[in-house]
Motif scaffolding. Sequence first.
Motif, PDB file in Angstrom:
ATOM      1  N   MET A   1      22.786 -18.722  18.594  1.00 39.68           N
ATOM      2  CA  MET A   1      22.843 -19.005  17.059  1.00 39.68           C
ATOM      3  C   MET A   1      22.618 -20.403  16.645  1.00 39.68           C
ATOM      4  O   MET A   1      22.876 -20.942  15.768  1.00 39.68           O
ATOM      5  N   SER A   2      21.748 -21.088  17.681  1.00 37.83           N
ATOM      6  CA  SER A   2      21.488 -22.255  17.439  1.00 37.83           C
ATOM      7  C   SER A   2      20.545 -22.433  16.156  1.00 37.83           C
ATOM      8  O   SER A   2      20.135 -23.575  15.555  1.00 37.83           O
ATOM      9  N   ASP A   3      19.721 -21.358  16.024  1.00 37.08           N
ATOM     10  CA  ASP A   3      18.854 -21.485  14.744  1.00 37.08           C
ATOM     11  C   ASP A   3      19.385 -21.378  13.375  1.00 37.08           C
ATOM     12  O   ASP A   3      18.715 -21.388  12.676  1.00 37.08           O
ATOM     13  N   ILE A   4      20.784 -21.194  13.514  1.00 35.69           N
ATOM     14  CA  ILE A   4      21.573 -20.966  12.172  1.00 35.69           C
ATOM     15  C   ILE A   4      22.037 -22.378  11.649  1.00 35.69           C
ATOM     16  O   ILE A   4      22.343 -22.991  12.336  1.00 35.69           O
ATOM     17  N   PRO A   5      21.313 -22.749  10.317  1.00 38.90           N
ATOM     18  CA  PRO A   5      21.959 -23.923   9.800  1.00 38.90           C
ATOM     19  C   PRO A   5      23.477 -23.966   9.770  1.00 38.90           C
ATOM     20  O   PRO A   5      24.186 -22.881   9.411  1.00 38.90           O
ATOM     21  N   SER A   6      23.918 -25.172  10.007  1.00 41.04           N
ATOM     22  CA  SER A   6      25.490 -25.058  10.143  1.00 41.04           C
ATOM     23  C   SER A   6      25.710 -26.623   9.685  1.00 41.04           C
ATOM     24  O   SER A   6      25.169 -27.540   9.605  1.00 41.04           O
ATOM     25  N   ILE A   7      27.488 -26.713   9.313  1.00 36.22           N
ATOM     26  CA  ILE A   7      27.757 -27.849   8.743  1.00 36.22           C
ATOM     27  C   ILE A   7      29.256 -27.981   9.413  1.00 36.22           C
ATOM     28  O   ILE A   7      29.883 -27.129   9.480  1.00 36.22           O
ATOM     29  N   ALA A   8      29.525 -29.453   9.784  1.00 37.60           N
ATOM     30  CA  ALA A   8      30.773 -29.602  10.322  1.00 37.60           C
ATOM     31  C   ALA A   8      32.190 -29.486   9.099  1.00 37.60           C
ATOM     32  O   ALA A   8      31.656 -29.823   7.977  1.00 37.60           O
ATOM     33  N   VAL A   9      32.935 -29.174   9.253  1.00 38.98           N
ATOM     34  CA  VAL A   9      34.174 -28.849   8.322  1.00 38.98           C
ATOM     35  C   VAL A   9      34.457 -30.439   7.793  1.00 38.98           C
ATOM     36  O   VAL A   9      34.447 -30.717   6.646  1.00 38.98           O
ATOM     37  N   THR A  10      34.323 -31.337   8.635  1.00 42.11           N
ATOM     38  CA  THR A  10      34.742 -32.754   8.281  1.00 42.11           C
ATOM     39  C   THR A  10      33.612 -33.278   7.403  1.00 42.11           C
ATOM     40  O   THR A  10      33.890 -34.325   6.727  1.00 42.11           O
ATOM     41  N   ASP A  11      32.467 -32.563   7.316  1.00 39.06           N
ATOM     42  CA  ASP A  11      31.058 -33.177   6.203  1.00 39.06           C
ATOM     43  C   ASP A  11      31.676 -32.428   4.990  1.00 39.06           C
ATOM     44  O   ASP A  11      30.544 -32.640   4.134  1.00 39.06           O
ATOM     45  N   LEU A  12      32.649 -31.635   4.865  1.00 37.61           N
ATOM     46  CA  LEU A  12      32.939 -30.855   3.423  1.00 37.61           C
ATOM     47  C   LEU A  12      34.069 -31.349   2.599  1.00 37.61           C
ATOM     48  O   LEU A  12      35.112 -31.742   3.388  1.00 37.61           O
ATOM     49  N   PRO A  13      34.019 -31.788   1.389  1.00 37.36           N
ATOM     50  CA  PRO A  13      35.110 -32.129   0.667  1.00 37.36           C
ATOM     51  C   PRO A  13      36.084 -31.064   0.625  1.00 37.36           C
ATOM     52  O   PRO A  13      35.575 -29.838   0.853  1.00 37.36           O
ATOM     53  N   ASP A  14      37.398 -31.419   0.309  1.00 35.59           N
ATOM     54  CA  ASP A  14      38.516 -30.415   0.552  1.00 35.59           C
ATOM     55  C   ASP A  14      38.101 -29.373  -0.841  1.00 35.59           C
ATOM     56  O   ASP A  14      38.581 -28.108  -0.594  1.00 35.59           O
ATOM     57  N   ASP A  15      37.484 -29.752  -2.069  1.00 36.50           N
ATOM     58  CA  ASP A  15      37.189 -29.024  -2.755  1.00 36.50           C
ATOM     59  C   ASP A  15      35.918 -28.218  -2.930  1.00 36.50           C
ATOM     60  O   ASP A  15      35.185 -27.900  -3.867  1.00 36.50           O
ATOM     61  N   ALA A  16      35.308 -28.419  -1.743  1.00 41.21           N
ATOM     62  CA  ALA A  16      34.047 -27.626  -1.760  1.00 41.21           C
ATOM     63  C   ALA A  16      33.732 -26.583  -2.156  1.00 41.21           C
ATOM     64  O   ALA A  16      34.637 -25.377  -1.945  1.00 41.21           O
ATOM     65  N   VAL A  17      32.733 -26.179  -2.825  1.00 40.61           N
ATOM     66  CA  VAL A  17      32.421 -24.873  -3.465  1.00 40.61           C
ATOM     67  C   VAL A  17      31.894 -23.899  -1.987  1.00 40.61           C
ATOM     68  O   VAL A  17      30.860 -24.503  -1.622  1.00 40.61           O
ATOM     69  N   LEU A  18      32.479 -22.889  -1.556  1.00 41.22           N
ATOM     70  CA  LEU A  18      31.817 -22.136  -0.451  1.00 41.22           C
ATOM     71  C   LEU A  18      32.277 -20.642  -0.416  1.00 41.22           C
ATOM     72  O   LEU A  18      32.987 -20.457  -1.462  1.00 41.22           O
ATOM     73  N   VAL A  19      31.424 -19.893   0.044  1.00 40.02           N
ATOM     74  CA  VAL A  19      31.591 -18.513   0.093  1.00 40.02           C
ATOM     75  C   VAL A  19      32.282 -18.202   1.382  1.00 40.02           C
ATOM     76  O   VAL A  19      31.958 -18.504   2.456  1.00 40.02           O
ATOM     77  N   GLY A  87      34.601 -22.100  11.419  1.00 39.34           N
ATOM     78  CA  GLY A  87      35.344 -21.609  10.343  1.00 39.34           C
ATOM     79  C   GLY A  87      36.655 -21.840   9.652  1.00 39.34           C
ATOM     80  O   GLY A  87      36.987 -23.257   9.897  1.00 39.34           O
ATOM     81  N   MET A  88      37.443 -21.023   9.024  1.00 44.19           N
ATOM     82  CA  MET A  88      38.782 -21.422   8.569  1.00 44.19           C
ATOM     83  C   MET A  88      39.698 -22.030   9.636  1.00 44.19           C
ATOM     84  O   MET A  88      40.602 -22.615   9.245  1.00 44.19           O
ATOM     85  N   GLN A  89      39.461 -21.536  11.000  1.00 49.93           N
ATOM     86  CA  GLN A  89      40.250 -22.216  11.821  1.00 49.93           C
ATOM     87  C   GLN A  89      40.351 -23.610  11.894  1.00 49.93           C
ATOM     88  O   GLN A  89      41.203 -24.590  12.025  1.00 49.93           O
ATOM     89  N   ALA A  90      38.849 -24.054  12.027  1.00 48.50           N
ATOM     90  CA  ALA A  90      38.657 -25.506  11.935  1.00 48.50           C
ATOM     91  C   ALA A  90      38.980 -26.302  10.751  1.00 48.50           C
ATOM     92  O   ALA A  90      39.420 -27.424  10.695  1.00 48.50           O
ATOM     93  N   TRP A  91      38.779 -25.623   9.405  1.00 46.80           N
ATOM     94  CA  TRP A  91      39.295 -26.228   8.225  1.00 46.80           C
ATOM     95  C   TRP A  91      40.692 -26.478   8.332  1.00 46.80           C
ATOM     96  O   TRP A  91      41.271 -27.633   8.241  1.00 46.80           O
ATOM     97  N   ASN A  92      41.495 -25.211   8.678  1.00 51.42           N
ATOM     98  CA  ASN A  92      42.902 -25.633   9.063  1.00 51.42           C
ATOM     99  C   ASN A  92      43.135 -26.691   9.748  1.00 51.42           C
ATOM    100  O   ASN A  92      44.139 -27.609   9.675  1.00 51.42           O
ATOM    101  N   ARG A  93      42.506 -26.772  11.169  1.00 55.43           N
ATOM    102  CA  ARG A  93      42.805 -27.936  12.215  1.00 55.43           C
ATOM    103  C   ARG A  93      42.747 -29.117  11.570  1.00 55.43           C
ATOM    104  O   ARG A  93      43.327 -30.156  11.937  1.00 55.43           O
ATOM    105  N   ALA A  94      41.616 -29.340  10.533  1.00 59.48           N
ATOM    106  CA  ALA A  94      41.340 -30.736  10.119  1.00 59.48           C
ATOM    107  C   ALA A  94      42.080 -30.975   8.962  1.00 59.48           C
ATOM    108  O   ALA A  94      42.033 -31.973   8.483  1.00 59.48           O
ATOM    109  N   GLY A  95      43.165 -30.014   8.857  1.00 59.90           N
ATOM    110  CA  GLY A  95      44.164 -30.530   7.611  1.00 59.90           C
ATOM    111  C   GLY A  95      43.689 -30.466   6.128  1.00 59.90           C
ATOM    112  O   GLY A  95      44.236 -31.048   5.380  1.00 59.90           O
ATOM    113  N   LYS A  96      42.772 -29.835   6.171  1.00 61.78           N
ATOM    114  CA  LYS A  96      42.277 -29.740   4.926  1.00 61.78           C
ATOM    115  C   LYS A  96      42.924 -28.344   4.083  1.00 61.78           C
ATOM    116  O   LYS A  96      43.707 -27.692   4.451  1.00 61.78           O
ATOM    117  N   SER A  97      42.969 -28.768   2.452  1.00 64.72           N
ATOM    118  CA  SER A  97      43.599 -27.997   1.741  1.00 64.72           C
ATOM    119  C   SER A  97      43.531 -26.565   1.774  1.00 64.72           C
ATOM    120  O   SER A  97      42.268 -26.022   1.639  1.00 64.72           O
TER     121      SER A  97
END
Length: 110
Positions: A1-19, A87-97
Amino acid sequence: MSDIPSIAVTDLPDDAVLVDVREPDEWAAGHAPGAVHLPLGDLPARIDELPETQTSLPVVCRSGGRSGRAVQWLVQQGFDVVNVDGGMQAWNRAGKSMVGGPEGQDPTVA
């Protein structure tokens, strides 16, 4: 899956628009406040519901597998999207809203 563009949870604001491509019960348990719910199986039929953003659109699931498949498919359709690492597991671990969850209970990642 290394060819799939990705972003770290820590690079997203808590109120990021995402799907969020998780199933309805997972969504109901808890999700990011700026998320748009488009379950993976519904994505092809609801592709016109993707939010417009000025930057790459983050796509999330529970751990990154389903959203990785969604990103791969959406890139093939010409969309500028990125997979949210962990995913959302990382979002939760990062303490995001998070919002949602059963009445009177805190949101969780199901």
